[in-house]
Design a protein around this motif. Structure first.
Motif, PDB file in Angstrom:
ATOM      1  N   ARG A   1       0.832  -1.211   0.000  1.00  0.00           N
ATOM      2  CA  ARG A   1       0.000   0.000   0.000  1.00  0.00           C
ATOM      3  C   ARG A   1       0.862   1.254   0.000  1.00  0.00           C
ATOM      4  N   THR A   2       1.909   1.244   0.817  1.00  0.00           N
ATOM      5  CA  THR A   2       2.788   2.423   0.898  1.00  0.00           C
ATOM      6  C   THR A   2       3.492   2.676  -0.426  1.00  0.00           C
ATOM      7  N   GLY A   3       3.998   1.601  -1.038  1.00  0.00           N
ATOM      8  CA  GLY A   3       4.694   1.754  -2.317  1.00  0.00           C
ATOM      9  C   GLY A   3       3.769   2.263  -3.412  1.00  0.00           C
ATOM     10  N   LEU A   4       2.568   1.718  -3.457  1.00  0.00           N
ATOM     11  CA  LEU A   4       1.602   2.174  -4.459  1.00  0.00           C
ATOM     12  C   LEU A   4       1.196   3.619  -4.209  1.00  0.00           C
ATOM     13  N   ALA A   5       0.999   3.959  -2.943  1.00  0.00           N
ATOM     14  CA  ALA A   5       0.611   5.336  -2.610  1.00  0.00           C
ATOM     15  C   ALA A   5       1.694   6.318  -3.029  1.00  0.00           C
ATOM     16  N   GLN A   6       2.950   5.949  -2.828  1.00  0.00           N
ATOM     17  CA  GLN A   6       4.053   6.819  -3.242  1.00  0.00           C
ATOM     18  C   GLN A   6       4.091   6.962  -4.758  1.00  0.00           C
ATOM     19  N   LEU A   7       3.884   5.850  -5.460  1.00  0.00           N
ATOM     20  CA  LEU A   7       3.883   5.886  -6.926  1.00  0.00           C
ATOM     21  C   LEU A   7       2.767   6.782  -7.439  1.00  0.00           C
ATOM     22  N   LEU A   8       1.565   6.566  -6.941  1.00  0.00           N
ATOM     23  CA  LEU A   8       0.416   7.304  -7.445  1.00  0.00           C
ATOM     24  C   LEU A   8       0.427   8.767  -7.012  1.00  0.00           C
ATOM     25  N   SER A   9       0.856   9.027  -5.786  1.00  0.00           N
ATOM     26  CA  SER A   9       0.854  10.403  -5.287  1.00  0.00           C
ATOM     27  C   SER A   9       1.862  11.269  -6.017  1.00  0.00           C
ATOM     28  N   GLY A  10       2.869  10.646  -6.608  1.00  0.00           N
ATOM     29  CA  GLY A  10       3.855  11.404  -7.375  1.00  0.00           C
ATOM     30  C   GLY A  10       3.503  11.525  -8.840  1.00  0.00           C
ATOM     31  N   THR A  11       2.261  11.188  -9.195  1.00  0.00           N
ATOM     32  CA  THR A  11       1.836  11.197 -10.592  1.00  0.00           C
ATOM     33  C   THR A  11       0.766  12.254 -10.812  1.00  0.00           C
ATOM     34  N   ASP A  12       0.979  13.124 -11.775  1.00  0.00           N
ATOM     35  CA  ASP A  12      -0.017  14.130 -12.117  1.00  0.00           C
ATOM     36  C   ASP A  12      -1.306  13.455 -12.577  1.00  0.00           C
ATOM     37  N   GLY A  13      -2.437  14.004 -12.155  1.00  0.00           N
ATOM     38  CA  GLY A  13      -3.713  13.524 -12.636  1.00  0.00           C
ATOM     39  C   GLY A  13      -4.277  12.359 -11.857  1.00  0.00           C
ATOM     40  N   ILE A  14      -3.578  11.908 -10.814  1.00  0.00           N
ATOM     41  CA  ILE A  14      -4.061  10.812  -9.974  1.00  0.00           C
ATOM     42  C   ILE A  14      -3.934  11.223  -8.512  1.00  0.00           C
ATOM     43  N   GLU A  15      -4.978  10.972  -7.737  1.00  0.00           N
ATOM     44  CA  GLU A  15      -4.993  11.340  -6.325  1.00  0.00           C
ATOM     45  C   GLU A  15      -5.428  10.133  -5.490  1.00  0.00           C
ATOM     46  N   VAL A  16      -4.593   9.751  -4.532  1.00  0.00           N
ATOM     47  CA  VAL A  16      -4.956   8.678  -3.608  1.00  0.00           C
ATOM     48  C   VAL A  16      -5.819   9.278  -2.506  1.00  0.00           C
ATOM     49  N   VAL A  17      -7.071   8.804  -2.402  1.00  0.00           N
ATOM     50  CA  VAL A  17      -7.999   9.376  -1.431  1.00  0.00           C
ATOM     51  C   VAL A  17      -8.251   8.452  -0.248  1.00  0.00           C
ATOM     52  N   GLY A  18      -7.690   7.230  -0.285  1.00  0.00           N
ATOM     53  CA  GLY A  18      -7.869   6.321   0.828  1.00  0.00           C
ATOM     54  C   GLY A  18      -7.164   5.008   0.596  1.00  0.00           C
ATOM     55  N   THR A  19      -6.914   4.275   1.680  1.00  0.00           N
ATOM     56  CA  THR A  19      -6.314   2.940   1.598  1.00  0.00           C
ATOM     57  C   THR A  19      -7.064   2.012   2.543  1.00  0.00           C
ATOM     58  N   ALA A  20      -6.961   0.718   2.276  1.00  0.00           N
ATOM     59  CA  ALA A  20      -7.624  -0.278   3.124  1.00  0.00           C
ATOM     60  C   ALA A  20      -6.802  -1.555   3.123  1.00  0.00           C
ATOM     61  N   GLY A  21      -6.874  -2.290   4.235  1.00  0.00           N
ATOM     62  CA  GLY A  21      -6.093  -3.511   4.386  1.00  0.00           C
ATOM     63  C   GLY A  21      -6.872  -4.783   4.127  1.00  0.00           C
ATOM     64  N   ASP A  22      -8.182  -4.678   3.924  1.00  0.00           N
ATOM     65  CA  ASP A  22      -8.988  -5.852   3.579  1.00  0.00           C
ATOM     66  C   ASP A  22     -10.278  -5.382   2.916  1.00  0.00           C
ATOM     67  N   GLY A  23     -11.075  -6.354   2.475  1.00  0.00           N
ATOM     68  CA  GLY A  23     -12.269  -6.014   1.719  1.00  0.00           C
ATOM     69  C   GLY A  23     -13.317  -5.273   2.515  1.00  0.00           C
ATOM     70  N   ALA A  24     -13.502  -5.647   3.784  1.00  0.00           N
ATOM     71  CA  ALA A  24     -14.499  -4.982   4.608  1.00  0.00           C
ATOM     72  C   ALA A  24     -14.133  -3.512   4.827  1.00  0.00           C
ATOM     73  N   GLU A  25     -12.863  -3.272   5.120  1.00  0.00           N
ATOM     74  CA  GLU A  25     -12.411  -1.889   5.294  1.00  0.00           C
ATOM     75  C   GLU A  25     -12.528  -1.117   3.985  1.00  0.00           C
ATOM     76  N   ALA A  26     -12.282  -1.808   2.885  1.00  0.00           N
ATOM     77  CA  ALA A  26     -12.381  -1.159   1.574  1.00  0.00           C
ATOM     78  C   ALA A  26     -13.774  -0.605   1.345  1.00  0.00           C
ATOM     79  N   LEU A  27     -14.797  -1.371   1.711  1.00  0.00           N
ATOM     80  CA  LEU A  27     -16.171  -0.904   1.541  1.00  0.00           C
ATOM     81  C   LEU A  27     -16.404   0.387   2.314  1.00  0.00           C
ATOM     82  N   GLU A  28     -15.921   0.438   3.554  1.00  0.00           N
ATOM     83  CA  GLU A  28     -16.095   1.633   4.369  1.00  0.00           C
ATOM     84  C   GLU A  28     -15.386   2.834   3.743  1.00  0.00           C
ATOM     85  N   VAL A  29     -14.146   2.616   3.285  1.00  0.00           N
ATOM     86  CA  VAL A  29     -13.358   3.710   2.711  1.00  0.00           C
ATOM     87  C   VAL A  29     -13.993   4.210   1.419  1.00  0.00           C
TER      88      VAL A  29
END
Length: 219
Positions: A24-52
């Motif tokens: 998650r951290t590596g992907l967030a760093q990759l995406l956050s350093g890319t124009d036109g893409i914004e990371v608005v949340g992360t989750a560690g499993d499917g249930a948390e993903a639904l909430e986020v």
């Protein structure tokens, strides 16, 4: 890396779902350093993903499959059942045909593998935001070759999954892909994926031959 990538001209809002914090951290760093893409949340499993996803309303969910508790397939199915507009792009280590079909059947619109290059992941996210369905080449090959039938198997309806039989019956009735998608509550892209699998399993070339096969076998 260039500019605005979503059809609306706004940054593509992404939620990252993976049970490994380092991923998650590596992907967030990759995406956050890319124009036109914004990371608005992360989750560690499917249930948390639904909430986020409910809280943040992303455009794209980058979804792992193998997770404790609610896995990626179940989470994707739940997102679709709730009618949440976020599109799911699978990012996983698994490239077997059955798992790909399960993810697409649940409502995922794309399937990438974790050994993809960073630029491929970014391109996949942008493709999903444009309404496309990116598939890693190895995943596409696995999907096309999943249970490739012998001549004897091609005459046996048991080579098809329950969902493929449902799709094939509606093809025989003359319904278009969009109508089939509405009838079954799945995406049009998923219908196309099922038809690709049906053609391969039955050894037919198009929907007309598939419909004739269905008629011959009383489906």
């Amino acid at each position: 890396m260039s500019g605005r990538s979503s059809p609306s001209g706004h940054p593509i809002r992404v939620v990252l779902v993976d049970d490994h914090a380092v991923v998650r951290t590596g992907l967030a760093q990759l995406l956050s350093g890319t124009d036109g893409i914004e990371v608005v949340g992360t989750a560690g499993d499917g249930a948390e993903a639904l909430e986020v996803v409910r809280e943040t309303g992303p455009d794209v969910v980058l979804m792992d499959l193998q997770m404790p508790g609610t896995d990626g397939v179940a989470a994707t199915r739940a997102l679709r059942a709730e009618g949440l507009p976020a599109q799911v792009l699978v990012l996983t280590s698994y490239s077997d045909g059955d798992r790909i079909i399960a993810a697409l059947d649940a409502g995922a619109v794309g399937y990438l593998l974790k050994d993809a290059e960073p630029d491929e992941v970014l391109a996949g996210i942008r493709a999903v935001a444009r309404g496309e369905s990116p598939l890693h080449p190895r995943a596409a090959r696995a999907l096309l070759s999943a249970r490739r039938p012998t001549p004897a198997e091609a005459e046996d309806a048991s080579v098809l999954t329950v969902r493929e039989v449902e799709v094939l019956r509606l093809v025989r009735q003359g319904l278009a892909n969009k109508q089939i998608a509405r009838r079954l509550g799945i995406t049009e892209r998923t219908v196309k994926a099922h038809l690709t699998s049906v053609f391969q399993r039955l050894g037919v070339a198009d929907r007309t031959q598939a419909a004739l096969w269905a008629e011959r076998h009383g489906l």
